[in-house]
Design an enzyme around this catalytic site. Sequence first.
Site, PDB file in Angstrom:
ATOM      1  N   CYS A   1       0.816  -1.239   0.000  1.00 58.00           N
ATOM      2  CA  CYS A   1       0.000   0.000   0.000  1.00 58.00           C
ATOM      3  C   CYS A   1       0.835   1.268   0.000  1.00 58.00           C
ATOM      4  O   CYS A   1       0.471   2.241  -0.650  1.00 58.00           O
ATOM      5  CB  CYS A   1      -0.951   0.062   1.171  1.00 58.00           C
ATOM      6  SG  CYS A   1      -0.965  -1.326   2.251  1.00 58.00           S
TER       7      CYS A   1
ATOM      8  N   ASP B   1      -8.759   4.540  -2.858  1.00 56.84           N
ATOM      9  CA  ASP B   1      -7.748   3.552  -2.471  1.00 56.84           C
ATOM     10  C   ASP B   1      -7.422   2.729  -3.705  1.00 56.84           C
ATOM     11  O   ASP B   1      -8.190   1.854  -4.105  1.00 56.84           O
ATOM     12  CB  ASP B   1      -8.262   2.659  -1.339  1.00 56.84           C
ATOM     13  CG  ASP B   1      -7.152   1.772  -0.782  1.00 56.84           C
ATOM     14  OD1 ASP B   1      -6.257   1.378  -1.566  1.00 56.84           O
ATOM     15  OD2 ASP B   1      -7.176   1.464   0.426  1.00 56.84           O
TER      16      ASP B   1
ATOM     17  N   HIS C   1      -1.886   1.831   7.323  1.00 53.56           N
ATOM     18  CA  HIS C   1      -2.371   1.875   5.951  1.00 53.56           C
ATOM     19  C   HIS C   1      -2.238   3.312   5.444  1.00 53.56           C
ATOM     20  O   HIS C   1      -2.144   4.236   6.251  1.00 53.56           O
ATOM     21  CB  HIS C   1      -3.831   1.392   5.882  1.00 53.56           C
ATOM     22  CG  HIS C   1      -4.285   1.084   4.479  1.00 53.56           C
ATOM     23  ND1 HIS C   1      -3.474   0.498   3.545  1.00 53.56           N
ATOM     24  CD2 HIS C   1      -5.467   1.287   3.854  1.00 53.56           C
ATOM     25  CE1 HIS C   1      -4.139   0.359   2.415  1.00 53.56           C
ATOM     26  NE2 HIS C   1      -5.354   0.833   2.569  1.00 53.56           N
TER      27      HIS C   1
END
Length: 443
Positions: free
Chosen positions: A238, A282, A265
């Site tokens: 990520c 995202d 995250h």
Amino acid sequence: MEHSHGAQRAPAAHIDTDKLAQEMTEQFRQVLSTRRMNELTSRSVQSRSSSPAPRDFGTPQPPPVQNAPPSYSSLRNIPLVPTPPQDARSLRFRNMLHSLSNMPLRWENPGLLDEALRVVPLEQIYNEAEEESQILQAEAESLGAGKKAAWGYQDCVVRALMRWFKRSFFNWVNNPPCARCYSPTIGVGMAAPLPDEQARGANQVELYKCSLDHCGNYERYPRYNDAFVLLQTRRGRCGEWANCFSMLCRAIGSRVRWVWNAEDHVWTEVYSAHRKRWVHVDVCEEAWDKPRLYTEGWGKKLSYCIAFSADGAMDVTRRYVRNTSRYAIERNRAPEAVLLHIMDEIRSMRRSNLSKQEKFRLEGEDMREDRELRGYVISSIAHEVVKLSPEDILSGRTSSRSDPDAQKALEGRTSGNAQWIRARGEGGRGTQNQQDPNNQHPR
Ligand SMILES: [Zn+2]
């Protein structure tokens, strides 16, 4: 209560129902009135700039309430006066946020951004965006005159960029496969970066050993955090995904934020000029405007989500944690009033070179967003009250029912393999989450 207009009532049972309905109404009114009070008070706190209020008296912290989790109150709309950090813990948090806030500045390089666009199939992306925005426009028109399309053209450009990035450009890495025999590898810890890795900005290198005994090959996985280097390596977790993708959003001309989450995250927010608000993106999950994904989808509890852009900083946790009683966890890195101060500090630093007019415009935008975020808290509390049953009120329970919004189509995490997702506890309601501290990769 369905009998209240009926001709034949059963008087004995009926009295109780009315009384409960009355109590419920009263409770609802009280909650709304408290909210309204808070809103008014926080509005007067916001107008402090016109008449400088004394800052040094130290905001008294409310005593911890025993039966309620502390995080619940920290995300409520309680008005606070920004207070500079004093204790070591708050100072550490301040330093960390300042350092995180630099990320979006690294993308503000017109030459490199132009260069970055060379890897993007712009024609394909603009065609897709054109098509989608025409469909949305037609949809809106079919609903009646004066209806606005759900998303504007530039929003559709970012959506097309996101699909291309996820489906054809960037690759996900858990353990990199052995380059010699293509077997899976096993993580064996960290290694010092080699000079060329360091030169390209990797401070950390993960080391993996081939699972085949007679191969014995080692794979290095340098964690590059330079978005422009990532255009070439095209792989990561990520952290790399959000970094490289956010930079490309900037390259195609969107205003962009990098959102840091304390529970390991990161993701992107882009500003939709069409909707006049920041939109959650995202790219790892190909998720557009699904801020409840992490809580109601992955089943994660969140403490801090802080958004940084080239011209601002904002605590956006309330956008991502709607049901605070279920998904908020304790915010203990600094008192809330200190966090406000840190946000103010970063904002004014980023805006120091802007014109008066530009500053004024950004302040207006911050205030609109603050209203939006407070609105989420209000509707969440109203929702809690609406779903109360008479028995709950009598027994003093406040959140026994499941949240119907949680049933919306939000799923567990899709990026990363199943074992990794389980280890991080992000599998959502369908899977057994098992937090295994020995098998956790950083983001
Ligand atoms: Zn091998």
